[in-house]
Design a protein around this motif. Structure first.
Motif, PDB file in Angstrom:
ATOM      1  N   ILE A 103     -14.307  16.306  35.769  1.00 30.88           N
ATOM      2  CA  ILE A 103     -12.775  16.157  35.810  1.00 30.88           C
ATOM      3  C   ILE A 103     -12.250  17.138  34.886  1.00 30.88           C
ATOM      4  N   VAL A 104     -11.431  17.964  35.458  1.00 31.68           N
ATOM      5  CA  VAL A 104     -10.683  19.006  34.803  1.00 31.68           C
ATOM      6  C   VAL A 104      -9.133  18.980  34.554  1.00 31.68           C
ATOM      7  N   GLY A 105      -8.531  18.937  33.343  1.00 30.35           N
ATOM      8  CA  GLY A 105      -7.099  19.017  33.484  1.00 30.35           C
ATOM      9  C   GLY A 105      -6.625  20.294  33.539  1.00 30.35           C
ATOM     10  N   VAL A 106      -5.748  20.544  34.683  1.00 36.88           N
ATOM     11  CA  VAL A 106      -5.035  21.858  34.911  1.00 36.88           C
ATOM     12  C   VAL A 106      -3.548  21.845  35.161  1.00 36.88           C
ATOM     13  N   SER A 107      -2.716  21.962  33.870  1.00 34.76           N
ATOM     14  CA  SER A 107      -1.309  22.053  33.748  1.00 34.76           C
ATOM     15  C   SER A 107      -1.117  20.518  34.225  1.00 34.76           C
ATOM     16  N   THR A 108      -0.250  20.346  35.077  1.00 32.39           N
ATOM     17  CA  THR A 108       0.307  18.916  35.528  1.00 32.39           C
ATOM     18  C   THR A 108      -0.426  18.231  36.341  1.00 32.39           C
ATOM     19  N   ARG A 109      -1.831  18.444  36.763  1.00 29.53           N
ATOM     20  CA  ARG A 109      -2.784  17.801  37.586  1.00 29.53           C
ATOM     21  C   ARG A 109      -4.194  17.743  36.894  1.00 29.53           C
ATOM     22  N   ILE A 110      -4.975  16.710  37.513  1.00 31.72           N
ATOM     23  CA  ILE A 110      -6.385  17.037  37.242  1.00 31.72           C
ATOM     24  C   ILE A 110      -7.021  17.355  38.399  1.00 31.72           C
ATOM     25  N   GLU A 111      -8.194  17.896  38.461  1.00 34.02           N
ATOM     26  CA  GLU A 111      -9.098  18.173  39.293  1.00 34.02           C
ATOM     27  C   GLU A 111     -10.387  17.425  39.220  1.00 34.02           C
ATOM     28  N   ILE A 112     -10.787  16.835  40.416  1.00 39.73           N
ATOM     29  CA  ILE A 112     -12.085  16.317  40.476  1.00 39.73           C
ATOM     30  C   ILE A 112     -13.043  17.202  41.151  1.00 39.73           C
ATOM     31  N   TRP A 113     -14.231  17.601  40.748  1.00 37.53           N
ATOM     32  CA  TRP A 113     -15.384  18.508  41.463  1.00 37.53           C
ATOM     33  C   TRP A 113     -16.525  17.621  41.321  1.00 37.53           C
ATOM     34  N   ALA A 114     -17.078  17.657  42.467  1.00 36.70           N
ATOM     35  CA  ALA A 114     -18.705  17.497  42.412  1.00 36.70           C
ATOM     36  C   ALA A 114     -19.134  18.468  41.312  1.00 36.70           C
ATOM     37  N   LYS A 115     -20.012  17.947  40.481  1.00 37.84           N
ATOM     38  CA  LYS A 115     -20.645  18.925  39.415  1.00 37.84           C
ATOM     39  C   LYS A 115     -21.313  20.269  39.976  1.00 37.84           C
ATOM     40  N   GLU A 116     -22.121  20.262  40.978  1.00 34.21           N
ATOM     41  CA  GLU A 116     -22.483  21.340  41.607  1.00 34.21           C
ATOM     42  C   GLU A 116     -21.671  22.501  41.975  1.00 34.21           C
ATOM     43  N   ARG A 117     -20.680  22.110  42.733  1.00 39.23           N
ATOM     44  CA  ARG A 117     -19.343  22.921  43.063  1.00 39.23           C
ATOM     45  C   ARG A 117     -18.632  23.458  41.957  1.00 39.23           C
ATOM     46  N   TRP A 118     -18.509  22.680  40.735  1.00 37.64           N
ATOM     47  CA  TRP A 118     -17.967  23.127  39.498  1.00 37.64           C
ATOM     48  C   TRP A 118     -18.822  24.201  39.047  1.00 37.64           C
ATOM     49  N   ASP A 119     -19.985  23.907  38.845  1.00 37.61           N
ATOM     50  CA  ASP A 119     -21.025  24.734  38.205  1.00 37.61           C
ATOM     51  C   ASP A 119     -20.752  26.179  38.875  1.00 37.61           C
ATOM     52  N   ASP A 120     -20.939  26.336  40.191  1.00 43.94           N
ATOM     53  CA  ASP A 120     -20.822  27.483  41.005  1.00 43.94           C
ATOM     54  C   ASP A 120     -19.539  28.074  40.933  1.00 43.94           C
ATOM     55  N   TYR A 121     -18.433  27.628  40.851  1.00 43.41           N
ATOM     56  CA  TYR A 121     -16.924  27.969  41.127  1.00 43.41           C
ATOM     57  C   TYR A 121     -16.958  28.575  39.484  1.00 43.41           C
ATOM     58  N   SER A 122     -17.286  27.678  38.545  1.00 42.01           N
ATOM     59  CA  SER A 122     -16.927  28.053  36.970  1.00 42.01           C
ATOM     60  C   SER A 122     -17.653  29.528  36.873  1.00 42.01           C
ATOM     61  N   GLU A 123     -19.094  29.535  37.152  1.00 39.14           N
ATOM     62  CA  GLU A 123     -20.009  30.756  36.966  1.00 39.14           C
ATOM     63  C   GLU A 123     -19.264  31.710  37.670  1.00 39.14           C
ATOM     64  N   GLU A 124     -18.798  31.881  38.792  1.00 39.79           N
ATOM     65  CA  GLU A 124     -18.323  33.008  39.622  1.00 39.79           C
ATOM     66  C   GLU A 124     -16.973  33.476  38.825  1.00 39.79           C
ATOM     67  N   ALA A 125     -16.061  32.397  38.657  1.00 40.63           N
ATOM     68  CA  ALA A 125     -14.618  32.679  38.104  1.00 40.63           C
ATOM     69  C   ALA A 125     -14.836  33.218  36.454  1.00 40.63           C
ATOM     70  N   ASN A 126     -15.909  32.948  35.769  1.00 39.91           N
ATOM     71  CA  ASN A 126     -16.356  33.293  34.528  1.00 39.91           C
ATOM     72  C   ASN A 126     -16.626  34.590  34.521  1.00 39.91           C
ATOM     73  N   GLU A 127     -17.378  35.147  35.390  1.00 38.78           N
ATOM     74  CA  GLU A 127     -18.077  36.699  35.568  1.00 38.78           C
ATOM     75  C   GLU A 127     -16.696  37.368  35.720  1.00 38.78           C
TER      76      GLU A 127
END
Length: 141
Positions: A103-127
């Protein structure tokens, strides 16, 4: 803001962190988010989203398609005494939720991610974090 990990229980309920519940209030609206997550809005913010979507032209196919998907997946939910919220089967399928969630706080909303999807997204975005920041002309930090 922030990132928290919780598991869906056997009944499809997810604990929303107390920090977020304090800001959200007793109810929120969940709907399909982008990149395969779920967006969660406090009712006050949901009203603002609805006002913006109402201004989209019905003569534009993309506007009709987007609003149909955005609204058809939407559900209003209340927190139970343990701070959990039920997530509909439609939204669980959209986000690929099985057990582990982020569960991620993003400005005025929260986002709910499957952990695997978040890990993949986060790794790619971090790069590409620096490149993404550089391409955003309209912010200064």
């Amino acid at each position: 803001m922030g990132e928290y990990q919780h598991n869906l229980d056997a009944k499809g309920r997810l604990i929303i962190p107390a920090k977020f519940r304090e800001q959200i209030g007793s109810e929120l609206v969940l709907t399909r988010g982008m990149e395969g997550c779920i967006f969660g809005y406090p009712l006050v913010e949901w009203a603002k989203i609805e006002a913006k979507l109402a201004k989209l032209s019905l003569t534009k196919k993309n506007a009709r398609s987007f609003t149909r998907m955005f609204y058809s997946g939407a559900m209003e939910g209340e927190f139970d005494k343990q701070g959990r919220i039920n997530i509909s089967p439609t939204l669980k399928e959209h986000a690929g939720l099985k057990k582990e969630c982020v569960i991620v706080g993003v400005s005025t909303r929260i986002e709910i991610w499957a952990k695997e999807r978040w890990d993949d997204y986060s790794e790619e975005a971090n790069e590409s974090y620096d490149d993404i920041a550089e391409s955003l002309d309209d912010i200064e930090l």
